[in-house]
Design an enzyme around this catalytic site. Structure first.
Site, PDB file in Angstrom:
ATOM      1  CE  LYS A 177      25.387  34.670  47.327  1.00 47.69           C
ATOM      2  NZ  LYS A 177      25.682  35.783  46.411  1.00 47.69           N
TER       3      LYS A 177
HETATM    4  P1  NAD Z   1      34.779  32.053  40.851  1.00 47.88           P
HETATM    5  O1  NAD Z   1      34.698  30.760  41.568  1.00 47.88           O
HETATM    6  O2  NAD Z   1      34.511  32.112  39.388  1.00 47.88           O
HETATM    7  O3  NAD Z   1      36.225  32.718  41.045  1.00 47.88           O
HETATM    8  C1  NAD Z   1      36.897  32.805  42.259  1.00 47.88           C
HETATM    9  C2  NAD Z   1      38.391  32.766  41.943  1.00 47.88           C
HETATM   10  O4  NAD Z   1      39.115  33.030  43.134  1.00 47.88           O
HETATM   11  C3  NAD Z   1      38.843  31.407  41.413  1.00 47.88           C
HETATM   12  O5  NAD Z   1      39.679  31.589  40.288  1.00 47.88           O
HETATM   13  C4  NAD Z   1      39.593  30.803  42.587  1.00 47.88           C
HETATM   14  O6  NAD Z   1      40.613  29.919  42.191  1.00 47.88           O
HETATM   15  C5  NAD Z   1      40.124  32.040  43.274  1.00 47.88           C
HETATM   16  N1  NAD Z   1      40.368  31.830  44.701  1.00 47.88           N
HETATM   17  C6  NAD Z   1      39.618  31.143  45.577  1.00 47.88           C
HETATM   18  N2  NAD Z   1      40.173  31.170  46.793  1.00 47.88           N
HETATM   19  C7  NAD Z   1      41.298  31.880  46.681  1.00 47.88           C
HETATM   20  C8  NAD Z   1      42.304  32.266  47.590  1.00 47.88           C
HETATM   21  N3  NAD Z   1      42.266  31.897  48.856  1.00 47.88           N
HETATM   22  N4  NAD Z   1      43.318  33.047  47.125  1.00 47.88           N
HETATM   23  C9  NAD Z   1      43.357  33.423  45.839  1.00 47.88           C
HETATM   24  N5  NAD Z   1      42.432  33.086  44.924  1.00 47.88           N
HETATM   25  C10 NAD Z   1      41.420  32.331  45.346  1.00 47.88           C
HETATM   26  O7  NAD Z   1      33.826  33.027  41.674  1.00 47.88           O
HETATM   27  P2  NAD Z   1      33.244  34.433  41.197  1.00 47.88           P
HETATM   28  O8  NAD Z   1      31.871  34.206  40.661  1.00 47.88           O
HETATM   29  O9  NAD Z   1      34.254  35.156  40.385  1.00 47.88           O
HETATM   30  O10 NAD Z   1      33.042  35.149  42.613  1.00 47.88           O
HETATM   31  C11 NAD Z   1      34.124  35.773  43.281  1.00 47.88           C
HETATM   32  C12 NAD Z   1      33.571  36.675  44.364  1.00 47.88           C
HETATM   33  O11 NAD Z   1      32.689  37.629  43.769  1.00 47.88           O
HETATM   34  C13 NAD Z   1      32.741  35.970  45.450  1.00 47.88           C
HETATM   35  O12 NAD Z   1      32.909  36.668  46.666  1.00 47.88           O
HETATM   36  C14 NAD Z   1      31.310  36.152  44.945  1.00 47.88           C
HETATM   37  O13 NAD Z   1      30.361  36.082  46.008  1.00 47.88           O
HETATM   38  C15 NAD Z   1      31.408  37.552  44.399  1.00 47.88           C
HETATM   39  N6  NAD Z   1      30.374  37.893  43.412  1.00 47.88           N
HETATM   40  C16 NAD Z   1      30.215  37.162  42.279  1.00 47.88           C
HETATM   41  C17 NAD Z   1      29.249  37.540  41.364  1.00 47.88           C
HETATM   42  C18 NAD Z   1      29.078  36.825  40.040  1.00 47.88           C
HETATM   43  O14 NAD Z   1      28.280  37.286  39.209  1.00 47.88           O
HETATM   44  N7  NAD Z   1      29.790  35.738  39.782  1.00 47.88           N
HETATM   45  C19 NAD Z   1      28.414  38.629  41.630  1.00 47.88           C
HETATM   46  C20 NAD Z   1      28.600  39.358  42.798  1.00 47.88           C
HETATM   47  C21 NAD Z   1      29.602  38.980  43.682  1.00 47.88           C
END
Ligand code: NAD
Length: 468
Positions: A104
């Site tokens: 990561k």
């Molecule tokens: P992203 O940045 O696209 O979305 C995150 C969303 O959460 C945003 O809309 C943001 O405004 C919102 N957010 C942030 N802080 C917040 C809070 N305190 N309260 C409410 N909403 C809040 O990110 P993502 O890619 O969707 O990732 C989200 C989670 O999923 C992370 O933990 C990431 O590690 C995990 N993840 C993502 C992927 C992927 O393919 N993108 C894969 C596995 C895991």
């Protein structure tokens, strides 16, 4: 949650499961610790000043290569958080049987503070540092997008790597999550949210596992609250509502939460969020400024899909959901997990629920290495043989195929069909394994412990066969 407590939680979860897996002396410690973390500070001249940036790339395990895991851009990123996420990547890939170690990376910046051309310069410098130290290459370490990074970031990284290694014919496989036009694969953007949908569907197919929740085995009309309408949360919400008939009754975002008992229209809400930078003011829905308070509203399925540490000791006792499906990484602290378990809340763990991203990244990496799109050789062949079969059936029965069905039957699979099919297959297979591993003579384990047990056993075996 600060990275330190996140890392401690991942370690404690690991230890709880590792003691249930027979291993040679010292192996458990070898698997738990992070192999190496590269800390990088580099300068970029922007707006007339030299700015120094701080970043990390952690390689938790290389029991198989390459190591795989996203890169996030976040102002509060730290080394321990990166190491915790790298460890989760090891366990996730091992659970799914993917040929990847765990890695990561992060850069400690707020992407919103910078213009696109500035972000490009920063990303290209970061890529040079990673490449120079073998923390980015198709065979050793393959990043992907995470919070704060996206397809465009991946294109910059690929392009920079190609400049560095112009003779590497597999250069496009140095990162995944690229747009289609730059070596990506259909279905990568939706993959994690799609995987969340498949994970929940699979739970609902297992009536024995579902029974303790008291929910009927039909997803239609189940009430869902989602935290975070970003990449993962938006796609999960969209697919669960459009395909399965779930009611998304609450969405929590940075500026607050919106709530509507009859269900929120996800497409419109997402557009509102994009335009207004928040969910406040969305029509025909109640707005709650203290968004996190909505986590404890009554619902069937709670999906934390924003960030780690959303469910803690402080609110776990008030969670009013039957199921928590962890779409984010590490959304439940170790203590909160125990509280949820004691209260009979069924937790589908992050290393399973959000594995869709790395699964489709695997497909993309294989596509880049084989230099041929999935389905290219078979598609027309399947169409021809299906057409011959259809004509024969029609001739034998004297009736013709109903129009709509004929198309679905005759068309050969496109790349997106194959990607979704492969993703579904892997999510179902892993669920079966977790469900089986839960049931031991000593009683039933929770899903997280069972998932870790499978992953730890696989990594231990991989180390053992190479004589470690
Ligand atoms: P992203 O940045 O696209 O979305 C995150 C969303 O959460 C945003 O809309 C943001 O405004 C919102 N957010 C942030 N802080 C917040 C809070 N305190 N309260 C409410 N909403 C809040 O990110 P993502 O890619 O969707 O990732 C989200 C989670 O999923 C992370 O933990 C990431 O590690 C995990 N993840 C993502 C992927 C992927 O393919 N993108 C894969 C596995 C895991």
């Amino acid at each position: 949650m600060a990275g330190k407590s996140f890392l401690r939680d991942v370690d404690r979860q690991f230890e709880a499961a590792a003691q249930l897996v027979p291993m040679q002396d010292g192996m458990s410690e070898k698997i738990r610790v992070c192999n190496a973390t590269y800390v990088v500070r580099f300068g970029v001249r922007l707006r007339g000043h030299m700015h120094t940036f701080l970043g990390w790339r952690a390689v938790h395990s290389t029991h198989v290569s390459p190591a795989k895991g996203g890169i996030r851009y976040a102002p509060d990123a730290d080394q321990e958080e990166v190491e915790a996420l790298a460890a989760l990547m090891t366990y996730k890939s091992a659970l799914l049987g993917l040929p990847f170690g765990g890695s990561k990376g992060a850069l400690q910046i707020n992407p919103a503070d910078w213009q696109q051309d500035e972000l490009e310069k920063i990303t290209r410098r970061f890529t040079q540092e990673l490449t120079r130290h073998s923390f980015l290459s198709p065979s050793q370490n393959v990043p992907a997008p995470d919070m704060g990074t996206n397809e465009r970031t991946m294109v910059w990284m690929t392009d920079e790597y190609r400049r560095w290694a112009p003779n590497d014919i597999n250069a496009f496989a140095c990162v995944t999550g690229k747009p289609l036009a730059a070596g990506g694969i259909e279905g990568r953007i939706e993959a994690t949210g799609r995987g969340v949908q498949y994970a929940i569907r699979e739970l609902f197919r297992h009536e024995e596992d579902l029974a303790p929740t008291g929910l009927s085995p039909d997803l239609a009309d189940k009430s869902v609250i989602i935290q975070g309408l970003g990449n993962v949360g938006y796609h999960a919400a969209k697919f669960l509502s459009e395909d399965d008939g779930c009611r998304i009754i609450g969405v929590i975002e940075r500026d607050g939460a919106v709530y509507r008992e009859q269900g929120l229209p996800i497409e419109q809400l997402k557009q509102h969020l994009n335009t207004n930078n928040g969910v406040r003011g969305f029509p025909d829905a109640a707005f709650v400024a203290d968004g996190a308070s909505i986590l404890t509203r009554r619902c069937d399925i709670l999906i934390p899909a924003a960030m780690e540490g959303a469910i803690t000791e402080a609110n776990a006792g008030s969670i009013n959901a039957k199921i928590v499906a962890e779409a984010a990484n590490g959304p439940t602290t170790f203590e909160a997990d125990a509280i949820l378990r004691s209260r009979g809340v069924l937790v589908l763990p992050d290393l399973y629920v959000n594995a869709g991203g790395v699964i489709v990244s695997y497909f993309e990496w294989v596509k880049n290495l084989t230099h041929i799109p999935f389905g290219l050789m078979e598609r027309r062949h399947h169409e021809t043989s299906h057409r011959m079969l259809a004509h024969s059936l029609e001739a034998m029965t004297g009736t013709s195929f109903p129009d709509g069905q004929a198309r679905a039957f005759l068309d050969g699979a496109r790349e997106i069909d194959l990607v979704r099919s492969g993703l579904d297959d892997m999510m179902r297979g892993a669920y079966e394994e977790i469900s089986r591993a839960r049931k031991t003579d000593a009683g039933n384990h929770d899903m997280r412990t069972a998932a870790y047990m499978i992953a730890i056993r696989r990594v231990s075996e991989a180390y053992s066969v190479i004589g470690l």
